[in-house]
Motif scaffolding. Sequence first.
Motif, PDB file in Angstrom:
ATOM      1  N   GLU A   1       0.837  -0.911   0.100  1.00  0.00           N
ATOM      2  CA  GLU A   1       0.074  -0.237   0.150  1.00  0.00           C
ATOM      3  C   GLU A   1       0.768   1.375   0.366  1.00  0.00           C
ATOM      4  O   GLU A   1       1.809   0.896   0.240  1.00  0.00           O
ATOM      5  N   ILE A   2       0.636   2.391  -1.063  1.00  0.00           N
ATOM      6  CA  ILE A   2       1.443   3.806  -1.032  1.00  0.00           C
ATOM      7  C   ILE A   2      -0.398   4.473  -0.019  1.00  0.00           C
ATOM      8  O   ILE A   2      -0.988   4.535  -1.405  1.00  0.00           O
ATOM      9  N   PRO A   3       0.197   4.946   1.031  1.00  0.00           N
ATOM     10  CA  PRO A   3      -1.477   6.195   1.032  1.00  0.00           C
ATOM     11  C   PRO A   3      -1.403   7.148   0.947  1.00  0.00           C
ATOM     12  O   PRO A   3      -1.083   7.535   0.175  1.00  0.00           O
ATOM     13  N   GLU A   4      -2.554   8.074   1.080  1.00  0.00           N
ATOM     14  CA  GLU A   4      -3.344   9.152   0.031  1.00  0.00           C
ATOM     15  C   GLU A   4      -2.538   9.959   0.773  1.00  0.00           C
ATOM     16  O   GLU A   4      -2.610  10.624   0.139  1.00  0.00           O
ATOM     17  N   TRP A   5      -2.041  10.006   1.922  1.00  0.00           N
ATOM     18  CA  TRP A   5      -1.767  11.062   2.268  1.00  0.00           C
ATOM     19  C   TRP A   5      -0.085  11.350   1.337  1.00  0.00           C
ATOM     20  O   TRP A   5       0.564  12.372   1.577  1.00  0.00           O
ATOM     21  N   PHE A   6       0.413  10.572   1.088  1.00  0.00           N
ATOM     22  CA  PHE A   6       1.846  10.211   0.165  1.00  0.00           C
ATOM     23  C   PHE A   6       1.854  10.753  -1.518  1.00  0.00           C
ATOM     24  O   PHE A   6       2.816  11.862  -1.450  1.00  0.00           O
ATOM     25  N   SER A   7       1.049  10.473  -1.584  1.00  0.00           N
ATOM     26  CA  SER A   7       1.040  10.523  -2.954  1.00  0.00           C
ATOM     27  C   SER A   7      -1.027  10.316  -3.366  1.00  0.00           C
ATOM     28  O   SER A   7      -1.387  10.557  -2.950  1.00  0.00           O
TER      29      SER A   7
END
Length: 571
Positions: free
Chosen positions: A369-375
């Motif tokens: 997972e790549i969180p929405e706060w990051f990108s």
Amino acid sequence: MTEANHTPIPELYVSPEAAAALKDEAGNMPSWDLTQRQTCDLELLMNGGFNPLNGFMSEADYNGVVNEMRLADGTLWPMPITLDVSEKFAEGIEPGTDIALRDQEGVILAVMSVTDKWVPNKKLEAEKVFGAGADDVAHPAINYLHNTAGNVYLGGPVKGLQTPTHYDFRGRRNTPNELRAMFKKLGWRKVVVFQTRNPLHRAHQELTFRAAREAQANLMIHPVVGMTKPGDVDHFTRVRCYEAVLDKYPQATTTLSLLNLAMRMAGPREAVWHGIIRRNHGATHFIVGRDHAGPGKNSQGVDFYGPYDAQELFRKHEDEIGVKMVDFKHMVYVQERAQYEPADEIEEGVTVLNISGTELRRRLREGLEIPEWFSFPEVVRELRRNSPPRAQQGFTVFFTGLSGSGKSTIANALMVKLMEMGGRPVSLLDGDVVRKHLSSELGFSKEHRDINIKRIGYVASEITKNGGIAICAPIAPYTATRRAVREMVEAGGAFVEIHVATPIEECERRDRKGLYKLARDGKIKEFTGISDPYEEPQAPELRVDTTAIDVDNAAHQVLLKLEQMGLIGLR
Ligand code: PPS
């Protein structure tokens, strides 16, 4: 300096009539095929991006730039822009000769009137311009100097005939004068430029937006799409990411333009150079971080420049550069407030979240997972498309070993097992088969064996890059050649070297094709293991010896290795 200059900048192009006449004459001139880097440099020379340069540098300008960061007339210029050529080509060229400069397809882009010809001190250039570790070819520009650049430099003014052709993102590529005209038309009097060679994530969006707001200026995202650091995300993917992020900015005050620059990764000097180039492109402000355009780690795994301060050099020369420096604020995500804030403005005790570049690559590789706060989801989608999880990427299994060691048999069994699993196309490049179809004119000298293996490597790298599985099974007796193939393949996926280490006594005892007997009798010359060398792999991903195990078992060991490396999922 804080008001944009909209006056057109001098270009080096001649009129269409003069270009047509010069093109005719150029047919009789010596012609030089430009390297990719030289083509990038020429484009920016011709369109004014490198103003005030009027061609590739003379010896006096070069010496001034290398030693003092200044052209012979004293103008600030930090980067050598030189036409390096081979000694052979230089032989026939003297000051006064006109030469045709051609792109990689042979199209004449410009004519250069040679005024200077000299042999540079590359070591000195590397030391002065690119900093510590002058011989370390892990630095891309030092690598270019020592391994690609010719030994002779030619200098002289350039007459531009034609712009280099680009087939991609044409609407997003702008010359300095196109941008100046556009800013004039839009009434943009202040323009902050953000330079990048990486995809943009939320932190960058916040930082650029904030920088423009603080300077009460418009914003131009100006990514480099010419040549960046080897290993960077390719520019096709990046531009799709930038286009997605563009929607997150106020439309009336933000633009995106692509810069076909060949970066050198020269840290502080590069920052100053980028500033001058942006001034030429109509910028008034430029975002610079302390570690702008860093080359990363040297071959010892240590940062090339250690901690360095590109801002300091930029600030010192700000007036001469002609654009104002804007601090690249390190932005971090504060969980309690669910927003990005400059790291140096955050009080103790709050939770700060961050994902490093290495961690991002790991998550992409492993499909995590790549969180929405990051990108932004659109950016993550593009990056995932470009870098699918390992179990969906292409790879090469490269068997090496003596004749009769069992390479082909295991390779065949492995192919069948992989086909049974399905999911990816599998191609087998067996030694004998390749020699029949791809390398039928080759013999067994060292030179011919190397050509043969490099051909196999090239085909395997293409298969790998396009998501397939290549299984290769040549003898491949030389370490250096195997390493070259590994490098080729690893640019597009994993390389798994399997040493089939069946001892020569066993291979000879089996002598399936009767070749060992012929070799012993001297009827076959240069036979591997008998009258020709085999350099054993020192660190293969796997070693199997077929003396005591059967083929099925050996192929299964390879499958387990592939699974351990995350390349396949065993059911
Ligand atoms: S190499 O060195 O990797 O280019 O060799 P390769 O393309 O794998 O070809 C090896 C097969 O060619 C046959 N053969 C020889 N091998 C080694 N040395 C000499 N001089 C030679 N002459 C012919 C041999 O059948 C090899 O097949 P394998 O499958 O390895 O037994």
